[in-house]
Design a protein around this motif. Structure first.
Motif, PDB file in Angstrom:
ATOM      1  N   ASP A 189      -1.560  69.628  13.939  1.00  0.00           N
ATOM      2  CA  ASP A 189       0.172  69.118  14.754  1.00  0.00           C
ATOM      3  C   ASP A 189      -0.403  67.447  14.503  1.00  0.00           C
ATOM      4  N   TYR A 190      -1.513  67.097  14.761  1.00  0.00           N
ATOM      5  CA  TYR A 190      -1.975  65.760  14.876  1.00  0.00           C
ATOM      6  C   TYR A 190      -1.873  65.245  13.392  1.00  0.00           C
ATOM      7  N   ASN A 191      -2.705  65.867  11.767  1.00  0.00           N
ATOM      8  CA  ASN A 191      -2.625  65.619  10.992  1.00  0.00           C
ATOM      9  C   ASN A 191      -1.932  65.799  10.207  1.00  0.00           C
ATOM     10  N   LYS A 192      -0.332  66.711  10.269  1.00  0.00           N
ATOM     11  CA  LYS A 192       0.498  66.747   9.848  1.00  0.00           C
ATOM     12  C   LYS A 192       1.245  65.586   9.910  1.00  0.00           C
ATOM     13  N   MET A 193       1.835  65.063  11.742  1.00  0.00           N
ATOM     14  CA  MET A 193       2.280  64.044  12.153  1.00  0.00           C
ATOM     15  C   MET A 193       1.849  63.048  10.782  1.00  0.00           C
ATOM     16  N   LEU A 194       0.430  63.069  10.555  1.00  0.00           N
ATOM     17  CA  LEU A 194      -0.104  61.725   9.253  1.00  0.00           C
ATOM     18  C   LEU A 194       0.278  61.670   8.658  1.00  0.00           C
ATOM     19  N   MET A 195      -0.128  62.770   7.660  1.00  0.00           N
ATOM     20  CA  MET A 195       0.971  63.232   6.440  1.00  0.00           C
ATOM     21  C   MET A 195       1.944  63.092   6.122  1.00  0.00           C
ATOM     22  N   ASN A 196       2.696  63.213   6.935  1.00  0.00           N
ATOM     23  CA  ASN A 196       4.852  63.044   6.625  1.00  0.00           C
ATOM     24  C   ASN A 196       5.234  61.502   7.243  1.00  0.00           C
ATOM     25  N   HIS A 197       4.087  60.484   7.920  1.00  0.00           N
ATOM     26  CA  HIS A 197       4.695  59.805   9.128  1.00  0.00           C
ATOM     27  C   HIS A 197       4.960  58.596   7.088  1.00  0.00           C
ATOM     28  N   ARG A 198       6.141  58.040   8.525  1.00  0.00           N
ATOM     29  CA  ARG A 198       7.099  57.442   6.742  1.00  0.00           C
ATOM     30  C   ARG A 198       6.867  55.457   7.377  1.00  0.00           C
TER      31      ARG A 198
ATOM     32  N   ILE B 157      -6.987  62.348   3.938  1.00  0.00           N
ATOM     33  CA  ILE B 157      -8.167  63.084   4.755  1.00  0.00           C
ATOM     34  C   ILE B 157      -8.988  62.572   3.882  1.00  0.00           C
ATOM     35  N   ILE B 158     -10.597  62.602   4.458  1.00  0.00           N
ATOM     36  CA  ILE B 158     -12.141  62.515   3.704  1.00  0.00           C
ATOM     37  C   ILE B 158     -12.751  63.520   5.038  1.00  0.00           C
TER      38      ILE B 158
ATOM     39  N   VAL C  80     -12.626  62.035   8.411  1.00  0.00           N
ATOM     40  CA  VAL C  80     -11.658  61.238   8.710  1.00  0.00           C
ATOM     41  C   VAL C  80     -10.433  60.504   8.616  1.00  0.00           C
ATOM     42  N   ALA C  81      -9.850  60.006   9.243  1.00  0.00           N
ATOM     43  CA  ALA C  81      -8.651  60.488   8.361  1.00  0.00           C
ATOM     44  C   ALA C  81      -8.145  58.870   8.712  1.00  0.00           C
ATOM     45  N   VAL C  82      -8.044  58.148   7.301  1.00  0.00           N
ATOM     46  CA  VAL C  82      -7.486  56.867   6.770  1.00  0.00           C
ATOM     47  C   VAL C  82      -6.151  56.665   6.180  1.00  0.00           C
ATOM     48  N   SER C  83      -5.369  56.647   7.860  1.00  0.00           N
ATOM     49  CA  SER C  83      -3.694  55.880   7.274  1.00  0.00           C
ATOM     50  C   SER C  83      -3.641  54.250   7.006  1.00  0.00           C
ATOM     51  N   TYR C  84      -3.432  54.560   6.479  1.00  0.00           N
ATOM     52  CA  TYR C  84      -2.651  52.913   5.929  1.00  0.00           C
ATOM     53  C   TYR C  84      -0.975  52.536   6.406  1.00  0.00           C
ATOM     54  N   LYS C  85      -0.973  51.536   7.216  1.00  0.00           N
ATOM     55  CA  LYS C  85       0.246  50.708   7.229  1.00  0.00           C
ATOM     56  C   LYS C  85       0.897  50.619   6.048  1.00  0.00           C
ATOM     57  N   ILE C  86       2.381  51.126   5.348  1.00  0.00           N
ATOM     58  CA  ILE C  86       3.230  50.513   5.005  1.00  0.00           C
ATOM     59  C   ILE C  86       4.639  49.735   5.063  1.00  0.00           C
ATOM     60  N   SER C  87       4.549  49.923   6.261  1.00  0.00           N
ATOM     61  CA  SER C  87       5.753  49.044   7.061  1.00  0.00           C
ATOM     62  C   SER C  87       5.507  48.868   8.137  1.00  0.00           C
ATOM     63  N   GLU C  88       6.796  48.158   8.612  1.00  0.00           N
ATOM     64  CA  GLU C  88       6.835  47.450   9.812  1.00  0.00           C
ATOM     65  C   GLU C  88       7.578  49.197  10.304  1.00  0.00           C
TER      66      GLU C  88
END
Length: 214
Positions: A184-193, A199-200, A206-214
């Motif tokens: 569920d967490y991985n799915k959330m990461l992949m669909n976070h606005r 995911i490497i 290791v999931a690398v999540s880059y913040k593109i907006s506030e």
């Protein structure tokens, strides 16, 4: 990544400092889980490129990853949270021995409570590393994300957990709920606005999540 590839990559890594080898041996003898050599090498490379000034870590263990992240960017400052008292004390000792106590602050306590406290004190970070209770990853992310600067990175370790997350068959009963939560967490990461995530398949994932907006 299969075992042969991982073994090969571990074999060709540069020789580590003596203090790194000592910490790895300390973790092994104490059965304390730390990030594997290939995984931490990848994290350090990201830090060398990103050069985050302020780092937050959820899950200190013996201080290994905090010290390695500081090795990758000696100008950074790290706040790290550890619930287990024995590991907290080990981390303090290791950090003090390497005279990094001015740059690494270790907080003892439950991460959910301490993240709230940090948020209430308006802390902001350029990089957040999540490596604690796997079943709480979604909550850790929820609490930590507001403290991450735009263009910052959240790293999550163990998101493939022993291969069970990718192939949830024959999962030992004690891991069933955790594996479900990680999926569920991985799915959330992949669909976070607000984030774009990769995911490497290094180490335990290791999931690398880059913040593109506030």
């Amino acid at each position: 990544m299969n075992e042969k590839q991982e073994h090969y990559l571990a074999e060709i890594l540069p020789t580590q400092h003596e203090w790194v080898q000592e910490l790895e041996e300390q973790a092994k003898s104490g059965r304390v889980p730390i990030m594997d050599r290939v995984g931490i090498h990848f994290v350090m490379q990201l830090i060398r490129m990103k050069k985050p000034d302020k780092i937050l870590e959820v899950g200190t263990a013996i201080g290994y990853s905090a010290l390695r992240m500081l090795e990758a960017n000696p100008n950074a400052s790290v706040i790290t949270i550890e619930k287990d008292l024995q590991r907290y004390e080990q981390a303090i000792e290791n950090i003090n021995q390497l005279q990094k106590q001015d740059q690494i602050e270790v907080i003892h306590g439950d991460a959910l409570e301490k993240l709230l406290e940090l948020s209430n004190h308006d802390h902001q970070f350029d990089l957040i590393f999540i490596d604690a209770a796997k079943g709480q990853y979604s909550r850790f992310f929820e609490l930590a994300e507001p403290m991450l600067n735009k263009n910052g990175i959240i790293l999550s370790d163990n998101v493939l957990f022993r291969g069970y997350v990718a192939e949830p068959v024959n999962v030992p009963k004690r891991y069933t709920k955790m594996v479900e939560k990680l999926r569920d967490y991985n799915k959330m990461l992949m669909n976070h606005r607000k984030f774009t995530t990769s995911i490497i398949p290094i180490g335990d994932g290791v999931a690398v999540s880059y913040k593109i907006s506030e």
